[in-house]
Design a protein around this motif. Structure first.
Motif, PDB file in Angstrom:
ATOM      1  N   VAL A   1      -0.491   1.651  -5.893  1.00  0.00           N
ATOM      2  CA  VAL A   1      -0.774   1.691  -4.456  1.00  0.00           C
ATOM      3  C   VAL A   1       0.280   2.492  -3.725  1.00  0.00           C
ATOM      4  CG1 VAL A   1      -0.821   0.276  -2.394  1.00  0.00           C
ATOM      5  CG2 VAL A   1      -2.178  -0.362  -4.321  1.00  0.00           C
ATOM      6  N   PHE A   2       1.587   2.320  -4.073  1.00  0.00           N
ATOM      7  CA  PHE A   2       2.521   3.095  -3.264  1.00  0.00           C
ATOM      8  C   PHE A   2       2.747   4.510  -3.748  1.00  0.00           C
ATOM      9  CE2 PHE A   2       5.816   0.089  -5.126  1.00  0.00           C
ATOM     10  CZ  PHE A   2       6.485   1.006  -5.904  1.00  0.00           C
ATOM     11  N   ILE A   3       2.387   4.830  -4.987  1.00  0.00           N
ATOM     12  CA  ILE A   3       2.498   6.235  -5.381  1.00  0.00           C
ATOM     13  C   ILE A   3       1.347   7.042  -4.798  1.00  0.00           C
ATOM     14  CG2 ILE A   3       2.383   7.776  -7.374  1.00  0.00           C
ATOM     15  CD1 ILE A   3       3.998   5.744  -8.875  1.00  0.00           C
ATOM     16  N   ASN A   4       0.156   6.426  -4.685  1.00  0.00           N
ATOM     17  CA  ASN A   4      -1.000   7.132  -4.130  1.00  0.00           C
ATOM     18  C   ASN A   4      -1.136   6.947  -2.632  1.00  0.00           C
ATOM     19  OD1 ASN A   4      -2.623   8.540  -6.179  1.00  0.00           O
ATOM     20  ND2 ASN A   4      -2.442   6.565  -7.184  1.00  0.00           N
ATOM     21  N   GLY A   5      -0.036   6.552  -1.963  1.00  0.00           N
ATOM     22  CA  GLY A   5      -0.140   6.264  -0.538  1.00  0.00           C
ATOM     23  C   GLY A   5      -0.570   7.439   0.294  1.00  0.00           C
ATOM     24  N   HIS A   6      -0.294   8.676  -0.145  1.00  0.00           N
ATOM     25  CA  HIS A   6      -0.657   9.822   0.685  1.00  0.00           C
ATOM     26  C   HIS A   6      -2.058  10.324   0.403  1.00  0.00           C
ATOM     27  CE1 HIS A   6       0.861  11.259  -3.044  1.00  0.00           C
ATOM     28  NE2 HIS A   6       0.514  12.485  -2.804  1.00  0.00           N
ATOM     29  N   LEU A   7      -2.758   9.729  -0.585  1.00  0.00           N
ATOM     30  CA  LEU A   7      -4.106  10.187  -0.916  1.00  0.00           C
ATOM     31  C   LEU A   7      -5.171   9.170  -0.539  1.00  0.00           C
ATOM     32  CD1 LEU A   7      -3.481  11.685  -4.423  1.00  0.00           C
ATOM     33  CD2 LEU A   7      -3.557  12.850  -2.248  1.00  0.00           C
ATOM     34  N   SER A   8      -4.855   7.900  -0.682  1.00  0.00           N
ATOM     35  CA  SER A   8      -5.855   6.853  -0.476  1.00  0.00           C
ATOM     36  C   SER A   8      -5.243   5.805   0.438  1.00  0.00           C
ATOM     37  CB  SER A   8      -6.241   6.248  -1.821  1.00  0.00           C
ATOM     38  OG  SER A   8      -5.111   5.684  -2.417  1.00  0.00           O
ATOM     39  N   PRO A   9      -6.034   4.845   0.926  1.00  0.00           N
ATOM     40  CA  PRO A   9      -5.426   3.784   1.708  1.00  0.00           C
ATOM     41  C   PRO A   9      -4.365   3.073   0.888  1.00  0.00           C
ATOM     42  CG  PRO A   9      -7.768   3.393   1.409  1.00  0.00           C
ATOM     43  CD  PRO A   9      -7.483   4.711   0.860  1.00  0.00           C
ATOM     44  N   GLY A  10      -3.329   2.652   1.540  1.00  0.00           N
ATOM     45  CA  GLY A  10      -2.244   2.015   0.807  1.00  0.00           C
ATOM     46  C   GLY A  10      -0.940   2.691   1.124  1.00  0.00           C
ATOM     47  N   GLY A  11       0.103   2.278   0.453  1.00  0.00           N
ATOM     48  CA  GLY A  11       1.406   2.857   0.697  1.00  0.00           C
ATOM     49  C   GLY A  11       2.496   1.850   0.441  1.00  0.00           C
ATOM     50  N   GLY A  12       3.671   2.135   0.948  1.00  0.00           N
ATOM     51  CA  GLY A  12       4.845   1.344   0.624  1.00  0.00           C
ATOM     52  C   GLY A  12       4.732  -0.105   1.020  1.00  0.00           C
ATOM     53  N   PHE A  13       4.209  -0.376   2.223  1.00  0.00           N
ATOM     54  CA  PHE A  13       4.180  -1.765   2.680  1.00  0.00           C
ATOM     55  C   PHE A  13       3.222  -2.594   1.841  1.00  0.00           C
ATOM     56  CE2 PHE A  13       5.153   0.796   6.459  1.00  0.00           C
ATOM     57  CZ  PHE A  13       6.457   0.404   6.578  1.00  0.00           C
ATOM     58  N   GLN A  14       2.025  -2.036   1.612  1.00  0.00           N
ATOM     59  CA  GLN A  14       1.047  -2.775   0.825  1.00  0.00           C
ATOM     60  C   GLN A  14       1.538  -2.964  -0.609  1.00  0.00           C
ATOM     61  OE1 GLN A  14       0.529  -0.225   2.804  1.00  0.00           O
ATOM     62  NE2 GLN A  14      -1.514  -0.187   3.677  1.00  0.00           N
ATOM     63  N   GLY A  15       2.088  -1.887  -1.189  1.00  0.00           N
ATOM     64  CA  GLY A  15       2.591  -1.993  -2.558  1.00  0.00           C
ATOM     65  C   GLY A  15       3.698  -3.010  -2.668  1.00  0.00           C
ATOM     66  N   GLY A  16       4.585  -3.028  -1.657  1.00  0.00           N
ATOM     67  CA  GLY A  16       5.668  -4.011  -1.672  1.00  0.00           C
ATOM     68  C   GLY A  16       5.132  -5.419  -1.616  1.00  0.00           C
ATOM     69  N   ALA A  17       4.108  -5.643  -0.771  1.00  0.00           N
ATOM     70  CA  ALA A  17       3.528  -6.977  -0.675  1.00  0.00           C
ATOM     71  C   ALA A  17       2.880  -7.376  -1.994  1.00  0.00           C
ATOM     72  CB  ALA A  17       2.502  -7.028   0.442  1.00  0.00           C
ATOM     73  N   ILE A  18       2.238  -6.405  -2.688  1.00  0.00           N
ATOM     74  CA  ILE A  18       1.595  -6.732  -3.967  1.00  0.00           C
ATOM     75  C   ILE A  18       2.650  -7.100  -5.000  1.00  0.00           C
ATOM     76  CG2 ILE A  18       0.227  -5.760  -5.830  1.00  0.00           C
ATOM     77  CD1 ILE A  18      -1.224  -4.162  -3.675  1.00  0.00           C
ATOM     78  N   ILE A  19       3.795  -6.368  -4.989  1.00  0.00           N
ATOM     79  CA  ILE A  19       4.858  -6.684  -5.945  1.00  0.00           C
ATOM     80  C   ILE A  19       5.420  -8.078  -5.683  1.00  0.00           C
ATOM     81  CG2 ILE A  19       7.215  -6.052  -6.552  1.00  0.00           C
ATOM     82  CD1 ILE A  19       6.365  -3.194  -6.412  1.00  0.00           C
ATOM     83  N   ALA A  20       5.598  -8.412  -4.386  1.00  0.00           N
ATOM     84  CA  ALA A  20       6.107  -9.749  -4.061  1.00  0.00           C
ATOM     85  C   ALA A  20       5.128 -10.819  -4.516  1.00  0.00           C
ATOM     86  CB  ALA A  20       6.370  -9.861  -2.571  1.00  0.00           C
TER      87      ALA A  20
END
Lengths: 86, 85, 235, 116
Positions: C117-136
């Motif tokens: 999610v956070f690596i593809n943040g610039h192509l698809s919905p998602g990004g650092g915040f969402q990826g961080g929440a998923i990791i937590a």
């Protein structure tokens, strides 16, 4: 034709969410409500996929993926809480 | 399509009302989680998939979890088998 | 009772004000100048497919820096207050065998999905915040399965500090090599729509994701309690 | 029309959340009211950025640039606001747990220190 199919699918989904919300409101015990929460979460995954199809943007499906991977953890937390094991 | 937006908007408001009106704290927290779920569907209708994803992962997920953690810490100090609310 | 009546009166007034605003609201049919500039010039300027990501990381990058700082402050205060009041309860019951096996099976998958999610943040919905929440959330799954296992805070503090530092360093690199603080045009824009495109945006978002993930994980760990084993050695 | 419906939802959520904050006695339920209020404000902000018949601001290839897109700026602001909302909720819950450890109760009527 495709529009009608999407409408019918959304109607069925809305009906099933309504049924699970009925259990959420009525459910006499907390475990009943936890199960209703889980059911509503799983049904909303299908809502998002149908909406992604009907808006013609397949990238919305990523949201459904997040739901699918994370929605069960909420039920686990509630279950462990009720079990006094948290 | 607007009729479905209205359905999900009504469901969102209804679950918020449940969260406020119920007498049990655990049910209140669960209802807030359900409200986050429906709010993220409303965000999809408003063409905001990024916000919907954040709401799904944080508003409906992590917030519910930390509420349960805090509720558990508040209750674990109470007399064992006390009033269950 | 009088308090409730006053509250209802206040809310009725607020309701009147808000709905009178709503009654004159017209849904716009075109974008305003700033947003139109962002949408139409951003693909050529920065090369990110997701305009929201471009706004979050580059155009309003300073806001994001302030936001992760607020989150850092919140996680520090939560950790501090929970450290002051340690929870000395009896050992908690372990998860069942099913939960343990399932959690250890799903943990790497959810971590991998967070990274996606956070690596593809610039192509698809998602990004650092969402990826961080998923990791937590992945971390929380392991806590649920093994509530008594010791998880140290030190690891998360280290990741948090390093990625925050690199985030600021990348911002300064934009200041030196490109147009301004957090400007992402340090690297070439690349092909539109590929993972290695949009200059620095994916790199910055990876560090934002790691930082947010570490902060949220440490909030979750502090609220769960019983994880102060790493800090207990000091006293 | 779409944004009007969503804005009505947001206003109702704000009112419900404020009602919970003003009338509930229990700290945890006040925080639940705060999170309802939070989501209501987010819904209002996103619906302000909605454009009629527009799609999400994710451009899949450059030939689609002529399409109409919704406003990306409110979405970016709400994205950060949701994360900050989580931080603030965690902070308030920590205070609630702290108060419980000090006073043995979560009822705001039993905190009388600064009441005049």
């Amino acid at each position: 034709m495709a529009d009608q199919i999407v409408y019918i699918a959304l109607l069925i989904i809305a009906l099933s969410i309504g049924i699970s919300m009925f259990r959420f409101v009525k459910g006499p015990s907390i475990p009943d409500r936890v199960v209703a929460f889980d059911t509503a979460g799983i049904i909303s995954i299908s809502v998002i996929v149908v909406l992604a199809h009907s808006f013609g943007r397949l990238i919305y499906v990523d949201v459904a993926l997040v739901y699918g991977l994370l929605s069960f953890i909420g039920v686990l937390v509630a279950a462990r809480y009720l079990d006094r094991g948290l | 399509m607007e009729i479905f937006l209205i359905i999900f908007a009504v469901l969102t408001v209804a679950s918020a009302l449940i969260a406020v009106a119920t007498t049990k704290k655990a049910v209140s927290i669960l209802a807030a989680g359900v409200m986050g779920l429906f709010a993220s569907i409303v965000f999809i209708f408003l063409a905001a998939p990024d916000v919907a994803m954040t709401e799904a992962a944080i508003g409906s997920g992590l917030t519910t979890f930390i509420f349960f953690f805090a509720l558990n810490r508040v209750k674990s100090d109470r007399a064992q088998g006390g009033a269950d609310d | 009772m009088i308090k409730k009546a006053l509250a209802v009166l206040l809310l009725a007034q607020l309701c009147t004000i808000l709905f009178s605003f709503l009654s004159v609201y017209q849904e716009p049919t075109s974008l305003n100048a700033v947003s139109s500039h962002y949408i139409h010039n951003e693909p050529k300027e920065l090369g990110a497919a997701n305009a929201v990501t471009a706004v979050v990381v580059t155009y309003r990058g300073l806001d994001t820096l302030g936001e992760v700082t607020i989150l850092f402050a919140a996680s520090v205060v939560v950790g501090l207050l929970m450290f002051l009041h340690k929870n000395e309860s009896a050992p908690r019951r372990d998860g069942s065998e099913l939960l343990k096996t399932g959690a250890s099976l799903l943990f790497p998958l959810i971590l991998l999905f967070g990274a996606y999610v956070f690596i593809n943040g610039h192509l698809s919905p998602g990004g650092g915040f969402q990826g961080g929440a998923i990791i937590a959330s992945a971390l929380m799954l392991t806590i649920l399965a093994n509530p008594n296992r010791h998880v140290g805070h030190g690891f998360f503090w280290a990741i948090e500090s390093i990625s925050g530092f690199v985030f600021v360093l990348l911002g300064i690199a934009g200041l030196v090599l490109a147009g301004g603080f957090l400007d992402s045009r340090v690297l070439p824009p690349g092909t539109f729509g590929h993972v290695a495109s949009a200059g620095l945006i994916p790199v910055i978002y990876i560090f934002v994701g790691l930082k947010v993930g570490a902060e949220l994980s440490s909030v979750v760990l502090s609220l769960h309690g019983k994880s102060e084993g790493g800090v207990q050695h000091h006293d | 029309m779409t944004s009007t419906i969503a804005m009505t939802t947001g206003i109702l959520l704000v009112l419900i959340g404020l009602f919970a904050i003003l009338t509930q006695k229990d700290l945890i339920r006040i925080i639940v009211g705060f999170s309802i209020f939070d989501i209501g404000v987010h819904v209002i902000m996103i619906s302000i950025g909605y454009i009629s018949d527009a799609t999400a601001p994710i451009i899949e290839n450059l030939s689609q640039l002529g399409q109409s897109y919704v406003d990306p700026v409110p979405q970016a602001l709400v994205l950060t606001a949701i994360v900050i909302g989580l931080g603030i909720s965690a902070f308030m819950l920590t205070f609630a747990v702290f108060m419980f450890k000090k006073r043995g109760s979560l009822d705001i009527n039993s905190f009388r220190d600064l009441k005049w």
